[in-house]
Design a protein around this motif. Structure first.
Motif, short mmCIF file in Angstrom:
data_model
loop_
_atom_site.label_atom_id
_atom_site.label_comp_id
_atom_site.label_asym_id
_atom_site.label_seq_id
_atom_site.Cartn_x
_atom_site.Cartn_y
_atom_site.Cartn_z
N GLN A 33 0.81 -1.22 0.00
CA GLN A 33 0.00 0.00 0.00
C GLN A 33 0.85 1.27 0.00
O GLN A 33 0.33 2.36 -0.24
CB GLN A 33 -0.96 -0.01 1.18
N GLY A 35 2.77 2.11 -2.23
CA GLY A 35 2.67 2.61 -3.60
C GLY A 35 1.59 3.67 -3.76
O GLY A 35 1.67 4.52 -4.66
N ASN A 36 0.58 3.67 -2.90
CA ASN A 36 -0.48 4.68 -2.98
C ASN A 36 0.02 6.08 -2.66
O ASN A 36 -0.61 7.06 -3.04
CB ASN A 36 -1.62 4.32 -2.03
N PHE A 38 2.66 7.43 -3.90
CA PHE A 38 3.30 7.96 -5.10
C PHE A 38 2.34 7.79 -6.27
O PHE A 38 2.38 6.79 -6.98
CB PHE A 38 4.60 7.19 -5.37
N GLN A 39 1.49 8.80 -6.48
CA GLN A 39 0.42 8.64 -7.45
C GLN A 39 0.94 8.42 -8.87
O GLN A 39 0.44 7.55 -9.58
CB GLN A 39 -0.49 9.86 -7.41
N ARG A 41 3.94 7.33 -9.78
CA ARG A 41 4.87 6.20 -9.85
C ARG A 41 4.38 5.00 -9.06
O ARG A 41 5.15 4.17 -8.62
CB ARG A 41 6.25 6.62 -9.31
N ARG A 42 3.08 4.90 -8.88
CA ARG A 42 2.50 3.84 -8.05
C ARG A 42 2.87 2.45 -8.56
O ARG A 42 3.31 1.58 -7.81
CB ARG A 42 0.98 4.00 -8.04
N SER A 43 2.76 2.23 -9.86
CA SER A 43 3.06 0.91 -10.41
C SER A 43 4.54 0.57 -10.29
O SER A 43 4.91 -0.59 -10.08
CB SER A 43 2.61 0.81 -11.86
N ILE A 46 5.14 -0.57 -6.62
CA ILE A 46 4.61 -1.92 -6.41
C ILE A 46 5.49 -2.95 -7.10
O ILE A 46 5.76 -4.03 -6.56
CB ILE A 46 3.15 -1.99 -6.90
N TYR A 102 -6.40 5.25 -1.94
CA TYR A 102 -6.06 5.54 -3.33
C TYR A 102 -7.34 5.88 -4.06
O TYR A 102 -8.30 5.13 -3.98
CB TYR A 102 -5.40 4.35 -4.00
#
Length: 111
Positions: A33, A35-36, A38-39, A41-43, A46, A102
């Motif tokens: 979570q 990753g949420n 960094f909007q 660069r979220r993927s 993760i 998110y």
């Protein structure tokens, strides 16, 4: 458990590795979570977490090479255990008690 194994207790290595694998996936699910935060660069975040969990085969290759070179198995596994303890402490002490939303709200603060 693995670092302290002997020839008499070698049968304990296989259940220990299974428990380590199960614990690793739970840490991944808990920490993914992040990753949420960094909007854009979220993927990528993760993917980095997944790669870190999936790189365990490389770690055991390094353990083999280091053991053949100079280090004892006990010192190698105690070092790996200390790194795992840092990750577990970070999970319990730095992650918020609720899920990171998110998409992030406008004035979401972390910490």
């Amino acid at each position: 458990m693995i670092a302290l194994s002997t020839a008499a207790s070698a049968a304990l290595v296989f259940p220990a590795l299974s428990l380590m694998a199960i614990g690793g996936i739970f840490l991944l699910i808990t920490n993914i979570q992040v990753g949420n935060l960094f909007q854009n660069r979220r993927s990528a975040i993760i993917t980095l977490y997944n790669g870190a969990v999936d790189s365990s085969a490389v770690v055991f290759l390094l353990v083999k090479v280091l053991h053949e070179a100079v280090f004892s198995m006990m010192s190698i596994f105690l070092f790996i255990s200390s790194l795992s303890a840092i990750l577990i402490l970070r999970t319990f002490l730095l992650l918020p008690r609720t899920q990171i939303p998110y998409p992030l709200p406008e004035r979401y603060t972390y910490g």
